[in-house]
Design an enzyme around this catalytic site. Structure first.
Site, mmCIF file in Angstrom:
data_model
loop_
_atom_site.group_PDB
_atom_site.id
_atom_site.type_symbol
_atom_site.label_atom_id
_atom_site.label_comp_id
_atom_site.label_asym_id
_atom_site.label_seq_id
_atom_site.Cartn_x
_atom_site.Cartn_y
_atom_site.Cartn_z
ATOM 1 N NE ARG A 63 -29.118 17.404 11.800
ATOM 2 C CZ ARG A 63 -29.241 16.143 12.192
ATOM 3 N NH1 ARG A 63 -30.437 15.636 12.391
ATOM 4 N NH2 ARG A 63 -28.181 15.401 12.406
ATOM 5 C CE LYS A 179 -18.768 0.151 6.336
ATOM 6 N NZ LYS A 179 -17.875 0.857 7.257
ATOM 7 C CG ASP A 208 -16.653 -1.497 -0.269
ATOM 8 O OD1 ASP A 208 -15.486 -1.141 -0.006
ATOM 9 O OD2 ASP A 208 -17.183 -2.479 0.250
ATOM 10 C CG HIS A 209 -13.115 3.293 1.645
ATOM 11 N ND1 HIS A 209 -13.818 2.740 2.677
ATOM 12 C CD2 HIS A 209 -11.814 3.223 2.013
ATOM 13 C CE1 HIS A 209 -12.986 2.346 3.618
ATOM 14 N NE2 HIS A 209 -11.752 2.635 3.245
ATOM 15 C CE LYS A 213 -8.586 0.939 1.109
ATOM 16 N NZ LYS A 213 -7.900 1.975 1.864
ATOM 17 C CD GLU A 247 -9.259 -0.532 10.923
ATOM 18 O OE1 GLU A 247 -9.180 0.684 10.701
ATOM 19 O OE2 GLU A 247 -10.320 -1.088 11.223
ATOM 20 C CG ASP A 266 -16.760 -1.149 10.689
ATOM 21 O OD1 ASP A 266 -17.417 -0.226 10.170
ATOM 22 O OD2 ASP A 266 -15.584 -1.010 11.075
ATOM 23 C CG HIS A 271 -14.343 -2.446 3.483
ATOM 24 N ND1 HIS A 271 -15.032 -1.590 2.671
ATOM 25 C CD2 HIS A 271 -14.243 -1.815 4.686
ATOM 26 C CE1 HIS A 271 -15.323 -0.485 3.347
ATOM 27 N NE2 HIS A 271 -14.863 -0.598 4.568
ATOM 28 C CE LYS A 371 -12.342 -0.657 14.026
ATOM 29 N NZ LYS A 371 -12.011 0.329 13.001
ATOM 30 C CE LYS A 376 -5.118 1.912 7.663
ATOM 31 N NZ LYS A 376 -6.461 1.395 7.844
HETATM 32 C C1 BG6 Z 1 -14.364 1.746 7.328
HETATM 33 C C2 BG6 Z 1 -14.720 1.208 8.681
HETATM 34 O O1 BG6 Z 1 -15.315 1.344 6.381
HETATM 35 O O2 BG6 Z 1 -13.097 1.281 6.950
HETATM 36 C C3 BG6 Z 1 -13.673 1.605 9.702
HETATM 37 O O3 BG6 Z 1 -15.993 1.703 9.087
HETATM 38 C C4 BG6 Z 1 -12.304 1.220 9.232
HETATM 39 O O4 BG6 Z 1 -13.945 1.011 10.970
HETATM 40 C C5 BG6 Z 1 -12.059 1.693 7.805
HETATM 41 O O5 BG6 Z 1 -11.365 1.826 10.111
HETATM 42 C C6 BG6 Z 1 -10.765 1.131 7.270
HETATM 43 O O6 BG6 Z 1 -10.489 1.713 6.021
HETATM 44 P P1 BG6 Z 1 -9.002 1.811 5.480
HETATM 45 O O7 BG6 Z 1 -9.134 2.423 4.132
HETATM 46 O O8 BG6 Z 1 -8.246 2.651 6.461
HETATM 47 O O9 BG6 Z 1 -8.484 0.406 5.432
#
Ligand code: BG6
Length: 530
Positions: A63, A179, A208-209, A213, A247, A266, A271, A371, A376
């Site tokens: 937009r 997502k 789903d990222h 990995k 995290e 989340d 994941h 969190k 991490k």
């Molecule tokens: C995302 C979540 O899908 O994954 C976030 O919405 C989270 O809250 C993130 O921080 C974590 O991804 P990664 O790759 O940093 O472990």
């Protein structure tokens, strides 16, 4: 001939790297964070590595009004800041000449008519082969309207007629969905129904990222390309599995989004259940999209469904309270910006998950994510049964020292290690745990590429193996929705007792609430310290 000798292929005979043909990618939500931080840097890297052709074309759509030039400048900022490859002016120029932009709304026919005209013009000028990839990098509330408008504007070819498909011009149309894919089973089901009224399942790529990995993909290679692990990968040898995704940040600026989501939706629904399915699945008959996803969905179906009254026994949730994290003071979750002061959204979940099948019966999978934890880290730890009879003295705690643990470290310090017991040097026989380790960085001399590079390339190549299929998403939501129902019930009970529910807390910068420790303590186990 009885045998043929193994001959190394000459370089020119080796299969070509996975290079895609021409295509046009429309990014909806192109001015947003995801496009700038992840998508554009990943596409730049792919063009730089020549995995995408120079004439790969990107059309940003959102937009906020920009000209092509202004959008290129914005994209350049994202690439310079977030790309994990070196920024080279010549590569950038090559990449930037394929970037365009169109301003429009997500739910009006006029915008999509202009979009169609622009796409057709680019089809000609950039010879895209009419291959179209629509990427939903928008808030989820506009997924359905965008899909509707794409259908109405006649921008979706009815079938995926890729070179191996049945179409006559060999062009393809694909849709990528980020997502959150729904917020419970009913909404995920409704979204699937809607998208499938416009696209074919084979045209939909649900990202789903975590699946992009390197170390996550390595789980399958590790299990199925090595003969020694599969025979012990079951209830006869494995005691339990721990999966930690922690995290070391609070909710930062995402309080508004996060408060409506929480750790279970989340992180766990997507994941973490994906990690569970890869660790637990049966061997697929081939490494292709159907075979792999069939086995993953079977595993997800084997997760024992919880009744609402069982939820408090199997699942712990909590919120962070003020604490120190990396030298900074974090406020309580309820005091974060965008969070309701009486919020009952969890920032931490631990779940004891039981899998009812022949391989895993009686082997709990303990999941925890949160969190504001000290580090991490994402890792999977497979705890093997201890030696049946211990002959030697150990420095302390024979129960734990005699146990082999295989750790698959997804991030950071990607790698795989195995804890074994060894004798301490000296005259006495004293045991000490030591590690045998494979480290991605030192073995391959490189850090793994960002997950989006692999996933975007797979979409362009039409390989759905690392994307979640409709049935996977829905069965994961089914199990998770049962937990949400249990929580709803706890809240109703608290309210009817006159005291609104307050979640247990853990200090920011710690590994979670005592209830999570207790979950393992009662089983004479403890969480691994990553
Ligand atoms: C995302 C979540 O899908 O994954 C976030 O919405 C989270 O809250 C993130 O921080 C974590 O991804 P990664 O790759 O940093 O472990």
């Amino acid at each position: 001939m009885l045998y043929s000798p193994v001959v190394e292929a000459a370089p020119e005979d080796r299969p070509a790297p996975r290079m895609s043909g021409p295509a046009l990618m429309v990014i909806f939500g192109a001015s947003g964070d995801l496009a700038q931080r992840k998508l554009l840097p990943a596409l730049y890297n792919l063009v730089q590595k020549k995995l995408l052709p120079d004439d790969f074309t990107i059309l940003g759509y959102s937009r906020t009004p920009y000209t092509d030039e202004e959008f290129r400048a914005l994209a350049r900022g994202g690439v310079e800041k977030y790309s994990d490859a070196e920024f080279r002016e010549a590569d950038w120029q090559r990449f930037a000449q394929g970037i365009f932009y169109l301003t429009g709304n997500y739910d009006d026919a006029e915008g999509f008519a202009r979009l169609k005209a622009r796409i057709e013009e680019l089809d000609q000028s950039r010879r895209t082969g009419r291959n179209r990839l629509f990427y939903l990098a928008t808030p989820p509330s506009v997924y359905e309207p965008v899909a509707t408008q794409l259908g109405r504007a006649d921008l979706v070819h009815p079938v995926d007629n890729s070179p191996t498909g049945p179409g006559d011009d060999h062009s393809w149309t694909r849709l990528v969905v980020e997502k959150p894919f729904g917020h419970d089973l009913a909404s995920a089901h409704a979204l699937n129904e809607h998208l499938l009224s416009i696209f074919d399942e084979d045209q939909i790529y649900r990202i789903d990222h975590y699946l992009g990995k390197e170390t996550v993909q390595n789980i399958l290679v590790f299990r199925f390309a090595n003969g020694i692990f599969e025979p012990i990968w079951n209830r006869n040898y494995v005691d339990h599995v721990q999966i930690t995704v922690s995290e070391n940040i609070g909710v930062e600026q995402r309080g508004g989004y996060y408060d409506k989501s929480g750790a279970l939706r989340d992180m766990v629904q997507n994941h973490m259940l994906q990690l569970v399915s890869l660790v637990g699945m049966e061997p697929p008959v081939a490494f292709d999209a159907k075979a792999v996803r069939d086995q993953k969905v079977n595993l997800l179906r084997s997760i024992r469904p919880l009744a609402p009254e069982e939820v408090s026994h199997y699942v712990v949730r909590a919120q962070y309270s003020p604490g120190d994290l990396d030298g900074e003071r974090l406020p309580a979750y309820r005091d974060e910006e965008g969070v309701e002061p009486d919020s009952t959204t969890e920032t931490f979940v631990a779940w004891k998950l039981e899998i009812d099948n022949w391989r895993w019966n009686g082997v709990p999978f303990y999941l925890r994510t949160g969190k504001a934890m000290p580090q991490k880290v994402s890792e999977i730890a497979i705890y093997f049964r201890r030696a049946p009879h211990l002959l030697f003295d150990s420095a302390d705690d024979p129960e734990h020292i005699s146990r082999n643990v295989l750790v698959i470290r997804i991030q950071p310090d990607e790698g795989i290690s195995m804890k074994i017991s060894a004798k301490q040097p000296g005259p006495a026989v004293k045991l000490q745990p030591v590690n045998m380790a494979f480290q991605y960085g030192s073995s391959f001399g490189a850090t793994p590429p960002d997950a989006y590079q692999r996933l975007l390339l797979d979409v362009v190549l039409g390989d759905g193996t690392l994307f979640t299929r409709r049935d996977e998403v829905e069965v994961a939501w089914e199990r998770v929705t049962r937990v949400l129902d249990g929580w709803k019930r706890q809240e109703e009970e608290a309210r009817s007792g006159g005291a609104p529910l307050r979640l247990p807390t853990y200090d920011a910068g710690t590994w979670g609430p005592d209830a999570a420790e207790q979950m393992l303590r009662v089983e004479n186990q403890r969480w691994r310290k990553p």
